[in-house]
Design a protein around this motif. Structure first.
Motif, PDB file in Angstrom:
ATOM      1  N   THR A 247     -38.323  72.707   9.897  1.00  8.83           N
ATOM      2  CA  THR A 247     -39.588  72.063   9.540  1.00  8.83           C
ATOM      3  C   THR A 247     -40.150  71.156  10.628  1.00  8.83           C
ATOM      4  O   THR A 247     -41.340  70.905  10.659  1.00  8.83           O
ATOM      5  N   VAL A 248     -39.297  70.621  11.516  1.00  6.54           N
ATOM      6  CA  VAL A 248     -39.830  69.723  12.529  1.00  6.54           C
ATOM      7  C   VAL A 248     -40.200  70.514  13.776  1.00  6.54           C
ATOM      8  O   VAL A 248     -39.350  71.106  14.414  1.00  6.54           O
ATOM      9  N   PRO A 249     -41.493  70.534  14.111  1.00  4.36           N
ATOM     10  CA  PRO A 249     -41.880  71.268  15.312  1.00  4.36           C
ATOM     11  C   PRO A 249     -41.449  70.480  16.542  1.00  4.36           C
ATOM     12  O   PRO A 249     -41.205  69.283  16.470  1.00  4.36           O
ATOM     13  N   GLY A 250     -41.325  71.139  17.641  1.00  6.61           N
ATOM     14  CA  GLY A 250     -40.989  70.464  18.886  1.00  6.61           C
ATOM     15  C   GLY A 250     -41.841  71.040  19.993  1.00  6.61           C
ATOM     16  O   GLY A 250     -42.385  72.139  19.872  1.00  6.61           O
ATOM     17  N   ALA A 251     -41.965  70.254  21.057  1.00  2.00           N
ATOM     18  CA  ALA A 251     -42.707  70.755  22.202  1.00  2.00           C
ATOM     19  C   ALA A 251     -42.021  72.019  22.722  1.00  2.00           C
ATOM     20  O   ALA A 251     -40.806  72.083  22.765  1.00  2.00           O
ATOM     21  N   VAL A 252     -42.820  73.020  23.077  1.00  2.00           N
ATOM     22  CA  VAL A 252     -42.216  74.240  23.615  1.00  2.00           C
ATOM     23  C   VAL A 252     -42.213  74.169  25.133  1.00  2.00           C
ATOM     24  O   VAL A 252     -43.255  74.149  25.766  1.00  2.00           O
ATOM     25  N   PHE A 253     -41.016  74.084  25.709  1.00  2.00           N
ATOM     26  CA  PHE A 253     -40.904  74.113  27.164  1.00  2.00           C
ATOM     27  C   PHE A 253     -40.684  75.570  27.549  1.00  2.00           C
ATOM     28  O   PHE A 253     -39.570  76.020  27.677  1.00  2.00           O
ATOM     29  N   SER A 254     -41.795  76.260  27.722  1.00  2.00           N
ATOM     30  CA  SER A 254     -41.666  77.708  27.885  1.00  2.00           C
ATOM     31  C   SER A 254     -41.404  78.104  29.333  1.00  2.00           C
ATOM     32  O   SER A 254     -40.789  79.108  29.610  1.00  2.00           O
ATOM     33  N   LYS A 255     -41.880  77.265  30.271  1.00  2.71           N
ATOM     34  CA  LYS A 255     -41.718  77.761  31.637  1.00  2.71           C
ATOM     35  C   LYS A 255     -40.689  76.976  32.444  1.00  2.71           C
ATOM     36  O   LYS A 255     -40.491  75.771  32.239  1.00  2.71           O
ATOM     37  N   MET A 313     -34.634  67.002  32.184  1.00  5.46           N
ATOM     38  CA  MET A 313     -35.861  66.232  32.378  1.00  5.46           C
ATOM     39  C   MET A 313     -36.831  66.997  33.270  1.00  5.46           C
ATOM     40  O   MET A 313     -38.045  66.964  33.059  1.00  5.46           O
ATOM     41  N   LEU A 314     -36.282  67.699  34.256  1.00  9.85           N
ATOM     42  CA  LEU A 314     -37.153  68.479  35.145  1.00  9.85           C
ATOM     43  C   LEU A 314     -37.880  69.581  34.368  1.00  9.85           C
ATOM     44  O   LEU A 314     -39.041  69.881  34.638  1.00  9.85           O
ATOM     45  N   LEU A 315     -37.185  70.151  33.403  1.00 14.24           N
ATOM     46  CA  LEU A 315     -37.829  71.161  32.557  1.00 14.24           C
ATOM     47  C   LEU A 315     -39.005  70.566  31.804  1.00 14.24           C
ATOM     48  O   LEU A 315     -40.068  71.184  31.678  1.00 14.24           O
ATOM     49  N   ALA A 316     -38.816  69.354  31.299  1.00 13.06           N
ATOM     50  CA  ALA A 316     -39.897  68.685  30.583  1.00 13.06           C
ATOM     51  C   ALA A 316     -41.094  68.513  31.515  1.00 13.06           C
ATOM     52  O   ALA A 316     -42.242  68.803  31.151  1.00 13.06           O
ATOM     53  N   ILE A 317     -40.819  68.045  32.734  1.00 13.10           N
ATOM     54  CA  ILE A 317     -41.901  67.768  33.689  1.00 13.10           C
ATOM     55  C   ILE A 317     -42.615  69.062  34.099  1.00 13.10           C
ATOM     56  O   ILE A 317     -43.837  69.093  34.234  1.00 13.10           O
ATOM     57  N   ASP A 318     -41.834  70.119  34.269  1.00 14.66           N
ATOM     58  CA  ASP A 318     -42.422  71.429  34.578  1.00 14.66           C
ATOM     59  C   ASP A 318     -43.439  71.860  33.524  1.00 14.66           C
ATOM     60  O   ASP A 318     -44.347  72.637  33.783  1.00 14.66           O
ATOM     61  N   TYR A 321     -44.753  67.437  30.495  1.00 19.72           N
ATOM     62  CA  TYR A 321     -44.337  66.364  29.589  1.00 19.72           C
ATOM     63  C   TYR A 321     -43.633  65.278  30.396  1.00 19.72           C
ATOM     64  O   TYR A 321     -43.209  65.508  31.526  1.00 19.72           O
ATOM     65  N   GLN A 322     -43.520  64.103  29.771  1.00 14.44           N
ATOM     66  CA  GLN A 322     -42.746  63.032  30.389  1.00 14.44           C
ATOM     67  C   GLN A 322     -41.349  62.997  29.775  1.00 14.44           C
ATOM     68  O   GLN A 322     -41.132  63.518  28.677  1.00 14.44           O
ATOM     69  N   ALA A 323     -40.431  62.369  30.484  1.00 16.16           N
ATOM     70  CA  ALA A 323     -39.071  62.238  29.958  1.00 16.16           C
ATOM     71  C   ALA A 323     -38.603  60.809  30.119  1.00 16.16           C
ATOM     72  O   ALA A 323     -39.066  60.101  31.014  1.00 16.16           O
ATOM     73  N   CYS A 324     -37.707  60.362  29.226  1.00 17.96           N
ATOM     74  CA  CYS A 324     -37.114  59.056  29.453  1.00 17.96           C
ATOM     75  C   CYS A 324     -35.612  59.100  29.220  1.00 17.96           C
ATOM     76  O   CYS A 324     -35.095  59.981  28.539  1.00 17.96           O
ATOM     77  N   LEU A 325     -34.940  58.150  29.840  1.00 19.64           N
ATOM     78  CA  LEU A 325     -33.489  58.075  29.729  1.00 19.64           C
ATOM     79  C   LEU A 325     -33.121  56.648  29.359  1.00 19.64           C
ATOM     80  O   LEU A 325     -33.532  55.698  30.026  1.00 19.64           O
ATOM     81  N   GLY A 395     -41.869  64.196  26.064  1.00 19.74           N
ATOM     82  CA  GLY A 395     -41.301  65.461  25.588  1.00 19.74           C
ATOM     83  C   GLY A 395     -39.799  65.459  25.411  1.00 19.74           C
ATOM     84  O   GLY A 395     -39.252  66.273  24.670  1.00 19.74           O
ATOM     85  N   LEU A 396     -39.119  64.536  26.100  1.00 16.90           N
ATOM     86  CA  LEU A 396     -37.652  64.539  26.029  1.00 16.90           C
ATOM     87  C   LEU A 396     -37.106  63.123  26.145  1.00 16.90           C
ATOM     88  O   LEU A 396     -37.514  62.356  27.015  1.00 16.90           O
ATOM     89  N   VAL A 397     -36.194  62.794  25.250  1.00 20.33           N
ATOM     90  CA  VAL A 397     -35.502  61.518  25.321  1.00 20.33           C
ATOM     91  C   VAL A 397     -34.023  61.796  25.530  1.00 20.33           C
ATOM     92  O   VAL A 397     -33.410  62.511  24.746  1.00 20.33           O
ATOM     93  N   VAL A 398     -33.477  61.221  26.605  1.00 22.33           N
ATOM     94  CA  VAL A 398     -32.029  61.329  26.814  1.00 22.33           C
ATOM     95  C   VAL A 398     -31.422  59.977  26.494  1.00 22.33           C
ATOM     96  O   VAL A 398     -31.904  58.947  26.958  1.00 22.33           O
ATOM     97  N   ILE A 399     -30.408  59.991  25.668  1.00 22.93           N
ATOM     98  CA  ILE A 399     -29.749  58.736  25.318  1.00 22.93           C
ATOM     99  C   ILE A 399     -28.324  58.789  25.840  1.00 22.93           C
ATOM    100  O   ILE A 399     -27.541  59.647  25.436  1.00 22.93           O
TER     101      ILE A 399
END
Ligand code: ADP
Ligand code: MG
Length: 702
Positions: A247-255, A313-318, A321-325, A395-399
């Protein structure tokens, strides 16, 4: 209706009456017949075997004796009063003692009468005694009731004064069992699951758990009831997981774009290990699925999680999207910032650091860049989840080191994106499989189970106080070889002052042994200002100091490859997982590394096991299993708030195999029928709801 019988209020059981019913309610939470039959025994004794007084020894955990009470005396005054009974069997005499409830016992017990007693003997002034033994008349009726395995129920002083000691509860149970109609205990699992796992029926299991015919039946009953309990926890978790994924959609990192490829092909400092490759693939699949990723990455210290995080994170940027850690401490956030900035520098990616020490001006600029989208990677501490921190397109959170972040904080992070950002939780605190399946049961898990090549396993030694000089000598040798050394002191909150004094004294002692100008010593602890801390850290990182005296602030993340010796002072005061974490600070360079555990000469059994385990293995998962056995699931980090511990019969330490089967069973059911709509699974749906109602703490599961 048959099942209604079990909902009968407990006061309707013959001979109980409202007053005694009240005690059952307040002390045991037993309100109905159903509650009573799920008050399971906590152990069993073989009541056909008796020991003799002459054979008693303190090594025996429990003994059962048969004999006569010769005399009963109340001794002492007021609150120190106790009841002492002299008990004799054919071979000798011991004393039985009651401190609480002694008046009630004095009335109940008769001299010159045969009893069976059960309890733990302790030696006291050359003689054995048993405090608060279980005791019952050795009459015909009681003897006839004895099957080899007799249930023992937990009880309390209050219950005992109303006649509900273990014996009293067993009688009550007997009476109720005799009255329950054959079909009143309804089956609570589906026929399919019962068949697949060869389970006893609920009815039979409940009867056997209280009054086992023999050992085999008892084991089957325990298996069935434990299975059921764990099955419903897993069913709940897996369903929750399924619902989240569906049910929860997520950003699609297709490329997979230039950033990822550019880095991977040109700037990767080394070959990825196979484990790293596998995990990156798992993450890529998740992030391309269209649903939000909720993944836990477990990997021992030094297994290379940072690189996996960076590639994600690089996938997110590609994909624009932004990423945080997010890191648990400033030191660690700093270090991540430095490492990652260096790695991505050739790619021209914008990285920034946000911590509690960031100035207002820095913050303002940073927040603006974050909202415009100029800033691609943000690294920081919990300051990241403050409301003012708004992203353009997260787009991505790394904890990193997840167990220090609460569930609520995670939830807050989820709200930071337009669509919920993907979440990757990393932890170097391996937790045993059984616990992971339960406490993180709603997450997907990845494991890096392979160390980068060329690492030499850390050698661990255990020295006791009399060997301190050897330890100093060893430090001297290693420093002469050009290595650096950590010396870590425990810091426990309650005695913070005292511990800081210890630390200061330890520092002074070390400086005496390693005086300037030949040697330089750094000191770091939590009370230092962060500039001071950084300054000291930097001196050590640059190799200007040979020794770093510190508290556990260096526990996570710090990376100084030339530091190859970790000395842990008062190692007996640390838990296993913490010792393992600390040890992970060394072994990062090419040289052979060492860990020295310093303890006092006298050690308890558990401390000894901890030291032996550390010396024996470097495997974090193996260590976590020992930790679990020593401390029980309630004390393992991160598990405290979880309702999963509210288990009536299963036990996460010993029932790992049953848990795995129960999880597999639940998975099979959901694979076929995710919404539990099929006729054959109606019974599961019904009991899932019933469980949720009867065990409010399970609401916290997941
Ligand atoms: P952790 O999993 O504890 O966070 P890090 O990510 O800090 O581990 O990695 C530990 C060290 O291993 C770092 O110095 C890192 O550069 C190095 N490293 C990571 N992956 C590899 C690899 N595949 N080969 C060689 N060294 C690696
Ligand atoms: Mg790390």
């Amino acid at each position: 209706m048959a099942s209604a019988f079990l909902d009968t209020p407990i006061e309707y059981l013959k001979g109980i009456g409202p007053q005694r019913a009240d005690v059952l309610k307040t002390e045991l939470g037993v309100f109905t017949f159903r509650d009573l039959i799920t008050h399971y025994p906590f152990r069993y004794v073989d009541r056909t075997k008796f020991q003799s007084v002459k054979d008693l020894s303190e090594d025996l955990p429990y003994v059962q004796l048969r004999g006569v009470i010769e005399s009963l005396t109340t001794v002492g005054v007021k609150r120190a009063q106790r009841l002492v009974a002299v008990f004799r069997d054919n071979t000798g005499i011991i004393e039985l003692v009651w401190f609480q409830g002694h008046k009630w016992m004095a009335d109940k017990l008769k001299t010159q009468t045969e009893y069976i007693i059960f309890g733990k003997p302790t030696r006291f002034g050359g003689r054995f005694n048993i405090a608060h033994p279980e005791i019952e008349l050795a009459n015909q009726e009681n003897m006839a009731l004895k099957s080899a395995f007799q249930a023992v129920y937990s009880s309390t002083e209050k219950l005992k004064t109303k006649g509900f000691d273990s014996e009293g509860i067993r009688k009550l149970m007997k009476q109720l069992m005799a009255q329950i109609p054959g079909d009143a205990i309804e089956e609570s699992l589906s026929a399919e699951v019962m068949n697949d796992y060869k389970l006893l029926s609920k009815n039979e299991a409940v009867r056997q758990i209280h009054f086992p015919d023999n050992n085999l039946q008892l084991q089957k009953a325990q298996y069935r009831l434990k299975f059921e309990e764990l099955f419903y926890v897993q069913l709940k978790l897996l369903r929750l997981h399924h619902q989240t994924v569906k049910t929860v959609p997520g950003a699609v990192f297709s490329k997979v774009g230039d950033y990822f490829n550019g880095f991977y092909n040109k700037h990767l400092p080394f070959q990825l290990t196979n484990a790293q490759k596998r995990v990156v693939k798992e993450i890529r699949t998740d992030m391309g699925s269209g649903h939000q990723m909720n993944r836990l990455l477990q990997g021992d210290v030094g297994s290379g999680k940072t690189l996996v995080a960076l590639l994600s994170m690089l996938l997110a940027i590609d994909n624009n999207y932004q990423a945080c850690l997010m890191a648990p401490t400033e030191i660690l956030a700093n270090q991540h910032f430095v490492t990652i900035s260096e790695l991505v520098f050739p790619l021209g990616i914008k990285v920034a650091l946000l911590t509690g020490s960031s100035t207002q001006k820095e913050r303002r600029e940073l927040l603006a860049q974050l909202q415009s989208g100029d800033l691609q990677i943000l690294i920081g501490t919990h300051a990241l989840i403050e409301d003012v921190v708004q992203f353009k397109n997260l787009g991505l959170v790394v904890i990193d080191e997840q167990h220090r972040f609460g569930v609520a904080q995670r939830a807050k992070l989820r709200e930071k994106g337009k669509v919920p950002p993907h979440i990757l939780i990393m932890t170097a605190t391996p937790i045993p499989r059984t616990l992971a399946m339960t406490f993180y049961g709603d997450l997907d898990t990845s494991v890096i189970d392979e160390m980068p090549p060329g690492r030499k396993p850390i050698k661990t030694m255990h020295f006791m106080e009399p060997q301190r000089l050897r330890m100093i000598g060893f430090m001297r040798e290693q420093i002469a070889l050009g290595r650096q050394v950590y010396v870590v002191y425990p810091l426990i909150k309650e005695s913070e002052k005292l511990d800081l004094q210890n630390l200061q004294k330890g520092y002074d002692d070390i400086v005496k042994e390693f005086p300037p100008p030949q040697f330089q010593v750094s000191i770091v602890h939590g009370k230092l200002k962060s500039e001071q801390k950084d300054f000291e850290m930097q001196r050590f990182v640059k190799g200007e100091t040979q020794i770093m005296v510190a508290t556990t602030v260096i526990e996570v993340g710090v990376n100084v490859p030339n530091a190859s010796v970790m000395v842990i002072e008062s190692a007996e005061r640390f838990g296993l997982s913490q010792l393992h974490q600390l040890r992970g600070r060394v072994g990062r360079g090419a040289e052979q590394s060492f860990c020295i555990l310093m303890t006092s000469y006298k050690l308890g059994a558990d401390s000894r096991t901890r030291m032996e385990t550390m010396v024996r293995t470097n495997d974090g998962f193996e260590i976590s299993e020992v930790d679990l056995k020593l401390r029980g699931p309630g004390d393992i980090e991160g598990t405290q708030q979880s309702g999963v511990l509210d288990l009536k019969i299963a036990d996460l330490v010993h029932d790992g195999q049953i848990l795995q089967m129960a999880r597999a069973a639940a998975q099979t059911v959901l694979n076929e029928d995710a919404d539990l709509k099929l006729e054959k699974n109606k019974v599961l749906e019904k009991n899932l709801i019933l469980n949720a109602k009867n065990r409010p703490s399970w609401a916290k599961v997941g």
